[in-house]
Design a protein around this motif. Structure first.
Motif, short mmCIF file in Angstrom:
data_model
loop_
_atom_site.label_atom_id
_atom_site.label_comp_id
_atom_site.label_asym_id
_atom_site.label_seq_id
_atom_site.Cartn_x
_atom_site.Cartn_y
_atom_site.Cartn_z
N PRO A 149 59.98 39.51 42.81
CA PRO A 149 58.73 39.74 43.54
C PRO A 149 57.59 39.00 42.86
CG PRO A 149 59.93 41.79 43.22
CD PRO A 149 60.64 40.74 42.41
N PRO A 150 56.73 38.33 43.63
CA PRO A 150 55.66 37.53 43.01
C PRO A 150 54.68 38.42 42.24
CG PRO A 150 55.30 37.74 45.36
CD PRO A 150 56.67 38.29 45.10
N LYS A 151 54.15 37.88 41.19
CA LYS A 151 53.16 38.60 40.38
C LYS A 151 51.82 38.52 41.10
CE LYS A 151 53.66 38.08 36.03
NZ LYS A 151 53.68 37.49 34.68
N ARG A 152 51.21 39.67 41.32
CA ARG A 152 49.94 39.74 42.03
C ARG A 152 48.79 39.47 41.05
NH1 ARG A 152 50.16 41.92 46.99
NH2 ARG A 152 48.09 42.90 46.89
N VAL A 153 48.03 38.42 41.37
CA VAL A 153 47.03 37.90 40.43
C VAL A 153 45.64 37.98 41.06
CG1 VAL A 153 46.28 35.89 39.11
CG2 VAL A 153 48.72 36.37 39.38
N LEU A 154 44.67 38.34 40.25
CA LEU A 154 43.26 38.34 40.65
C LEU A 154 42.56 37.27 39.81
CD1 LEU A 154 41.36 39.98 42.53
CD2 LEU A 154 40.82 41.42 40.55
N LEU A 155 41.86 36.37 40.48
CA LEU A 155 41.15 35.29 39.79
C LEU A 155 39.70 35.68 39.56
CD1 LEU A 155 42.42 32.04 41.54
CD2 LEU A 155 43.23 33.07 39.44
N LEU A 156 39.24 35.55 38.34
CA LEU A 156 37.83 35.78 38.02
C LEU A 156 37.13 34.43 37.96
CD1 LEU A 156 37.92 38.55 35.27
CD2 LEU A 156 38.17 38.73 37.74
N GLY A 157 36.26 34.19 38.93
CA GLY A 157 35.57 32.91 39.02
C GLY A 157 35.98 32.16 40.27
N ALA A 158 35.10 32.19 41.30
CA ALA A 158 35.41 31.51 42.56
C ALA A 158 34.77 30.13 42.57
CB ALA A 158 34.91 32.36 43.74
N GLY A 159 35.05 29.35 41.53
CA GLY A 159 34.51 28.00 41.43
C GLY A 159 35.59 26.95 41.58
N MET A 160 35.31 25.76 41.05
CA MET A 160 36.25 24.66 41.19
C MET A 160 37.58 24.95 40.50
SD MET A 160 36.92 21.76 42.46
CE MET A 160 35.31 21.20 43.03
N MET A 222 37.27 30.58 34.50
CA MET A 222 35.90 30.14 34.20
C MET A 222 35.92 29.39 32.88
SD MET A 222 33.67 33.53 35.28
CE MET A 222 34.55 34.64 34.16
N PRO A 223 36.22 28.08 32.88
CA PRO A 223 36.34 27.34 31.62
C PRO A 223 35.10 27.39 30.74
CG PRO A 223 37.22 26.06 33.46
CD PRO A 223 36.54 27.26 34.06
N SER A 224 33.92 27.65 31.35
CA SER A 224 32.70 27.69 30.55
C SER A 224 32.25 29.11 30.25
CB SER A 224 31.58 26.95 31.29
OG SER A 224 31.35 27.53 32.57
N ALA A 225 33.12 30.10 30.41
CA ALA A 225 32.76 31.49 30.17
C ALA A 225 32.35 31.70 28.72
CB ALA A 225 33.92 32.41 30.52
N SER A 226 31.29 32.48 28.50
CA SER A 226 30.82 32.75 27.16
C SER A 226 31.67 33.83 26.50
CB SER A 226 29.35 33.21 27.19
OG SER A 226 29.25 34.47 27.84
N ALA A 227 31.55 33.94 25.18
CA ALA A 227 32.29 34.97 24.44
C ALA A 227 31.87 36.35 24.91
CB ALA A 227 32.05 34.81 22.94
N GLU A 228 30.59 36.52 25.22
CA GLU A 228 30.10 37.83 25.68
C GLU A 228 30.74 38.21 27.01
OE1 GLU A 228 25.86 40.02 26.81
OE2 GLU A 228 25.87 38.00 25.97
N GLN A 229 30.86 37.25 27.95
CA GLN A 229 31.51 37.53 29.23
C GLN A 229 32.96 37.93 29.03
OE1 GLN A 229 30.30 33.63 30.93
NE2 GLN A 229 29.69 34.79 32.74
N LYS A 245 44.77 36.67 31.13
CA LYS A 245 44.96 35.29 30.71
C LYS A 245 43.68 34.52 30.99
CE LYS A 245 49.95 34.66 30.77
NZ LYS A 245 51.06 33.80 31.20
N ILE A 246 43.54 33.38 30.35
CA ILE A 246 42.31 32.61 30.49
C ILE A 246 42.64 31.13 30.54
CG2 ILE A 246 41.94 32.48 27.99
CD1 ILE A 246 38.94 32.68 28.53
N LEU A 247 41.86 30.39 31.34
CA LEU A 247 41.98 28.94 31.30
C LEU A 247 41.35 28.43 30.02
CD1 LEU A 247 41.18 27.57 34.86
CD2 LEU A 247 43.37 27.68 33.73
N PRO A 248 41.84 27.34 29.45
CA PRO A 248 41.21 26.78 28.25
C PRO A 248 39.76 26.41 28.53
CG PRO A 248 43.34 25.76 28.66
CD PRO A 248 43.02 26.58 29.86
N GLY A 249 38.98 26.29 27.45
CA GLY A 249 37.61 25.81 27.60
C GLY A 249 37.56 24.38 28.06
N GLN A 250 36.38 23.91 28.42
CA GLN A 250 36.23 22.58 28.97
C GLN A 250 36.72 21.51 28.00
OE1 GLN A 250 32.09 22.49 29.98
NE2 GLN A 250 32.42 23.41 31.98
N SER A 251 36.51 21.73 26.71
CA SER A 251 36.94 20.72 25.74
C SER A 251 38.45 20.65 25.62
CB SER A 251 36.35 21.04 24.36
OG SER A 251 36.81 22.29 23.91
#
Length: 636
Positions: A149-160, A222-229, A245-251
């Motif tokens: 069964p597919p893993k149900r995922v919620l994305l935080l950040g409706a950007g690019m 959100m690759p540019s998310a701050s540590a506080e967020q 889980k998190i996407l890597p930062g922009q760098s």
């Protein structure tokens, strides 16, 4: 058989496009004239569909449409199809409306017919290509859903980044993910759709929405998310079964790599409370010294302790700046072999030389310096474990202090332009042998800069706090304890430490070349210290457990020589900013030549195998007192 299959598929593609071209053209006439086609358009209604079949196929072939793989039909393929369909439609308009009426009795194709033909033809050809693509994806998708069964995922950040994740999940059924929705704090996006998936609410509603939609995993897109967020999101999910889980930062993102495989578990540096410092090694400053990158390029550089956490990262950073040669010196052959092999893979054209040696062996070091004549030395070799050095104090003083002083003394005699020693915050008002040995090493190295024989050699000390992930440091220890099911051991609930990442530490070492004056100690602005107990709780939460319940936290008490809080400067020191906005120079006592020689004699005399640890501590403190020209403020 393998040759016939491509021919069959090519013929099938031509047949489908030809059928669409002819039928759509005739259908356009029927729609435009509501089923009753009268002269003078009757002849064109029969002629143009017959001409459209070879005409469109030839134009499409010229545009390279039949070199496309239909099961991988994408945006670029659509644009090429759009251009081909539009070109043929415009060509027919020009011929039938401008050329034919001059030489024949034909009145030209009606604009309505041309428009219907263009739009229907484009839609039909896109449809068959998309159907081919879906015919490949759908069975795999259904099969994976049936088996797993597919893993149900919620994305935080409706950007690019979120949009690209959705596209990739749809294109790669083997990922077996189902994107249920987005969360975003931008009020203008809530209720709208990105890639057909709805923005369900704000991040503050995460738990309620996750429970309602039976979410299993949260992906921070959100690759540019701050540590506080990120900390706020971690706290929201604390005590739940949701995996973060998190996407890597922009760098970290590479433009030619897909995003979903790069999604990783949240790492502790994501929530340290400050932005990771990135130093521009090519930046010029108002100093007599050129940028660090210019000082490194085309030079032979020696790194002691090259196999360690800091030493190996310094090697990686140096390799990017095109030195003439890297000399990798270390006592452990395995670690030197590992970093040498890594550099050979990553930088195959960079000359590297492994040197197995103990920095306490003065004759061996003299031989190597005479042979290779390095222009810069980065001295990272040291014993660093506080409890171990409490049990082996003479090793700490011989390896960390005397060996560093002797290497600094040798440097000017073999043409070394810059000598950089790596120090630690434990050298500040030291309460243990490891810290005291590094404090003495700092003072001895700075003292060499005052020696008449130092010539044109520049001596620098770089001091920083705990390095995340270094061998034997708190983070890998906590990770191993969590993996075993606990308990996680913390010495004191109030203990704090300064933390920095390995790249930060190594870049600071390299940037010291551009801003450091001989005899200076340099430190990086490291923000606020982190409470170790909080660090333990956050790491347990990131692993998906509840602190104190599923994974216990055990208070063990301070170990011998440990301090509750560390500082980056001694009580007798002050700081001033260098030309770099994030690097400070420590202003303190620089030992005189007489003090240097007296302290060295005192320390060598004290290093007697029969000397007790208490007597050795007193003698080492006496050396510190001589070098600093004051009563030391350390505690014991």
């Amino acid at each position: 058989m393998s040759k016939r299959l491509p021919s069959f598929y090519r013929l099938a593609q031509l047949g489908l496009d030809g059928f669409i071209a002819g039928s759509v053209c005739f259908l356009a006439f029927l729609i435009r004239f509501e089923g009753e086609i009268y002269p003078p358009h009757e002849t064109l209604a029969w002629l143009l569909p017959l001409l459209a079949i070879p005409g469109r196929l030839l134009v499409h072939g010229g545009f390279g449409l039949y070199q496309q793989v239909w099961r991988l039909f994408g945006l670029r393929d659509f644009i090429r199809l759009l251009n081909a369909v539009s070109f043929y439609s415009l060509l027919v308009l020009v011929i039938t409306r401008l050329l034919l009426p001059r030489f024949t009795a034909f009145t030209g194709i009606p604009l309505g017919v041309a428009a219907i033909d263009w739009s229907f033809c484009l839609m039909g050809m896109v449809a068959v290509r998309y159907a081919r693509r879906r015919s490949i994806q759908q069975p795999l998708w259904r099969k994976s859903r049936h088996l797993f069964p597919p893993k149900r995922v919620l994305l935080l950040g409706a950007g690019m980044a979120g949009s690209l994740i959705v596209q990739e999940v749809r294109q790669n059924p083997h990922l077996n993910l189902e994107i249920v929705g987005f969360l975003d704090d931008d009020a203008t996006k809530i209720g709208r759709r990105v890639e057909g998936i709805k923005v369900l609410g704000r991040t503050g509603q995460l738990l309620a929405i996750a429970q309602h939609h039976q979410i299993q995993e949260i992906l921070i897109a959100m690759p540019s998310a701050s540590a506080e967020q990120i900390r706020r999101i971690v706290n929201l999910t604390s005590g739940t079964t949701l995996k973060l889980k998190i996407l890597p930062g922009q760098s970290e993102l590479l433009q030619d790599r897909s995003l979903t495989p790069q999604a990783r578990d949240i790492q502790i540096q994501d929530i340290l409370g400050r932005t990771e410092v990135r130093l521009n090694l090519s930046q010029d400053f108002a100093t007599p010294f050129p940028p660090a990158s210019e000082q490194i390029g085309d030079r032979t550089i020696l790194i002691t302790g090259a196999g360690g956490t800091i030493g190996s990262e310094i090697c990686r950073q140096l390799a990017r700046l095109h030195p003439q040669r890297l000399l990798l010196l270390g006592r452990g052959e395995n670690s030197i072999f590992t970093i040498e092999q890594e550099l050979k893979r990553t930088f195959p054209h960079l000359p590297t030389t492994p040197l197995i040696a103990d920095i306490r062996q003065t004759q061996r070091l003299e031989s190597l310096l005479a042979q290779w004549r390095p222009e810069i030395i980065f001295h990272a070799a040291a014993h660093k474990h506080v409890p171990l050095m409490e049990h082996n104090p003479s090793e700490a003083l011989e390896n960390n202090t005397l060996a560093s002083a002797q290497l600094a003394q040798l440097a000017p005699h073999y043409g070394v332009k810059t000598f950089v020693m790596i120090s630690t915050d434990k050298a500040v008002d030291p309460c243990n042998f490891m810290g005291l040995s590094k404090r003495l090493a700092e003072l001895f190295v700075k003292g060499v800069s005052q020696h008449p024989s130092s010539g044109g050699t520049r001596f620098l000390v770089v001091r920083f706090g705990n390095v995340l992930g270094s061998r034997g440091s708190v983070v890998p220890i906590f990770q191993a304890q969590i993996a075993r099911g606990g308990p996680v051991t913390v010495t004191d609930p109030q203990m704090t430490r300064y933390f920095m990442t390995t790249p930060e530490a190594s870049q600071l070492v390299l940037q010291s070349l551009a801003v450091g004056e001989s005899g200076q100690t340099l430190i990086l602005d490291m923000g606020q210290p982190v409470r170790i107990y909080d660090l333990a709780e956050q790491m347990i939460q990131l692993a998906g457990f509840t602190p104190g319940e599923e994974i216990a936290i055990e208070i063990t008490g301070l170990r011998p020589g440990e301090k509750l809080h560390e500082s980056l400067i001694c009580a007798s020191e002050q700081t001033r900013w260098t030309d770099h906005p994030q690097i400070m120079a420590v202003l303190g006592q620089v030992p005189t030549l007489e003090a240097w020689e007296q302290a060295m004699t005192q320390l060598k005399t004290a290093l007697n195998p029969k000397e007790s640890p208490e007597a050795l501590w007193q003698s080492a403190q006496e050396s510190q007192k001589i070098l600093e020209g004051r009563n030391p403020s350390g505690c014991r």
